[in-house]
Scaffold this motif. Structure first.
Motif, mmCIF file in Angstrom:
data_model
loop_
_atom_site.group_PDB
_atom_site.id
_atom_site.type_symbol
_atom_site.label_atom_id
_atom_site.label_comp_id
_atom_site.label_asym_id
_atom_site.label_seq_id
_atom_site.Cartn_x
_atom_site.Cartn_y
_atom_site.Cartn_z
ATOM 1 N N GLN A 90 0.991 -1.163 0.210
ATOM 2 C CA GLN A 90 0.085 -0.023 -0.167
ATOM 3 C C GLN A 90 0.711 1.369 -0.070
ATOM 4 O OE1 GLN A 90 -2.812 0.304 3.297
ATOM 5 N NE2 GLN A 90 -3.760 2.106 2.489
ATOM 6 N N LEU A 91 2.008 0.989 0.549
ATOM 7 C CA LEU A 91 2.856 2.374 0.886
ATOM 8 C C LEU A 91 3.693 2.692 -0.508
ATOM 9 C CD1 LEU A 91 5.479 2.992 3.708
ATOM 10 C CD2 LEU A 91 6.039 3.397 1.110
ATOM 11 N N ILE A 92 4.058 1.587 -1.138
ATOM 12 C CA ILE A 92 4.554 1.840 -2.356
ATOM 13 C C ILE A 92 3.741 1.981 -3.728
ATOM 14 C CG2 ILE A 92 6.037 0.439 -4.353
ATOM 15 C CD1 ILE A 92 7.010 -1.277 -2.265
ATOM 16 N N ASP A 93 2.497 1.647 -3.547
ATOM 17 C CA ASP A 93 1.474 1.927 -4.409
ATOM 18 C C ASP A 93 1.112 3.327 -4.356
ATOM 19 O OD1 ASP A 93 -0.644 1.148 -6.358
ATOM 20 O OD2 ASP A 93 -2.025 1.785 -4.984
ATOM 21 N N GLN A 94 1.004 3.802 -3.025
ATOM 22 C CA GLN A 94 0.496 5.310 -2.958
ATOM 23 C C GLN A 94 1.484 6.262 -3.500
ATOM 24 O OE1 GLN A 94 -2.370 6.418 -1.481
ATOM 25 N NE2 GLN A 94 -1.959 8.603 -2.043
ATOM 26 N N VAL A 95 3.012 5.993 -3.443
ATOM 27 C CA VAL A 95 3.985 6.859 -3.591
ATOM 28 C C VAL A 95 3.935 6.950 -5.168
ATOM 29 C CG1 VAL A 95 6.428 6.931 -3.664
ATOM 30 C CG2 VAL A 95 5.235 6.545 -1.504
ATOM 31 N N LEU A 96 3.712 5.630 -5.974
ATOM 32 C CA LEU A 96 4.069 5.478 -7.465
ATOM 33 C C LEU A 96 2.774 6.090 -7.984
ATOM 34 C CD1 LEU A 96 4.932 1.683 -7.928
ATOM 35 C CD2 LEU A 96 6.545 3.951 -8.017
#
Length: 268
Positions: A180-186
């Motif tokens: 979720q963290l990576i997805d949000q940043v991307l």
């Protein structure tokens, strides 16, 4: 060379993150100390030595990204196996032929002369046309994400520092963070650099990269990873692969490529 295996690297990265003298630290330290016993070691032995239960050891293995203790103990593939011995010879030779009878200042000069030659050879192997393309694309972007792990942190931090000085908004992200963290940043970035030398992370997390529309640049030494259609640009350090199996030289290659790209961005 079990001390250059995947599991050994992961264990040391995990140890670096330990901040408390707790069970997590004790298990990590114990496994590193007994790395030469892999794979002929059993979960019960580790649990007994750490004064805990096999269930706790299994839970620890999952923190490292393994489904079970058995999977972890068998993950002994040598990092950059094909070129390891060549690079190790180069690394050992860094100081081996210095004139030890000369003054230390002269030995420093000899070392720096060799370092210049190595760095010049590295720069010569970079793809100028590709780097120019990436640099030109970067000029049209504003928000940059850099995905790496603890091994590549210094490289990630260097690029963040250089880009921040040029007015870019930069997100440094551990690629092993929650999805979720990576997805949000991307979703909130214009371009993303992924540092994955072996390509193993891409195999596991391709679904995250597929969901984002931002431009993606891969830095790798894996030809298989470089064939991925997930990236608009794939920087393959093919000609410097022998250097990539030494931490000292692989860090140098990555640092110099970042500097090379910034040079291209600043070129008028």
């Amino acid at each position: 060379m079990k001390t250059t295996s995947q599991v050994y690297i992961r264990l040391n990265e995990h140890l670096f993150k330990c901040k408390k003298y707790d069970l997590n630290f004790l298990i990590t330290k114990l496994l590193i100390e007994r790395i030469d016993e892999f794979p002929a070691i059993y979960i019960e032995e580790i649990a007994y030595a750490a004064q805990t239960t096999p269930a706790s050891i299994t839970k620890f293995c999952k923190k490292l990204g393994y489904a079970s203790f058995k999977e972890m103990r068998n993950d002994l593939t040598i990092y950059f196996e094909q070129e390891y011995h060549l690079a190790n010879t180069m690394f050992e030779g860094m100081l081996a032929n210095l004139d030890t009878k000369s003054e230390v200042s002269e030995m420093v000069d000899q070392f720096l002369a060799r370092e210049y030659m190595v760095q010049k050879q590295i720069f010569d192997q970079f793809d100028q046309h590709q780097c120019t393309r990436i640099a030109e694309e970067m000029k049209r972007k504003k928000r940059v994400a850099i995905l790496g792990n603890s091994y590549s942190f210094s490289v990630v931090n260097l690029l963040r520092e250089l880009l921040s000085q040029m007015g870019y908004i930069v997100f440094e992200v551990n690629r092993n963070a929650e999805d979720q963290l990576i997805d949000q940043v991307l979703r909130e970035t214009d371009i993303c650099f992924v540092i994955n030398l072996t390509g193993s992370w891409i195999d596991k997390k391709a679904y995250l990269l597929e969901k984002t529309a931002c431009q993606k640049v891969l830095l790798t030494f894996s030809e298989q990873a470089a064939q991925s259609s997930l990236f608009e640009e794939r920087v393959l350090f093919k000609e410097v692969v022998p250097l990539m199996s030494s931490n000292y030289y692989s860090q140098k290659v990555l640092h110099l490529w970042m500097i090379f790209m910034i040079m291209n961005m600043r070129k008028e």
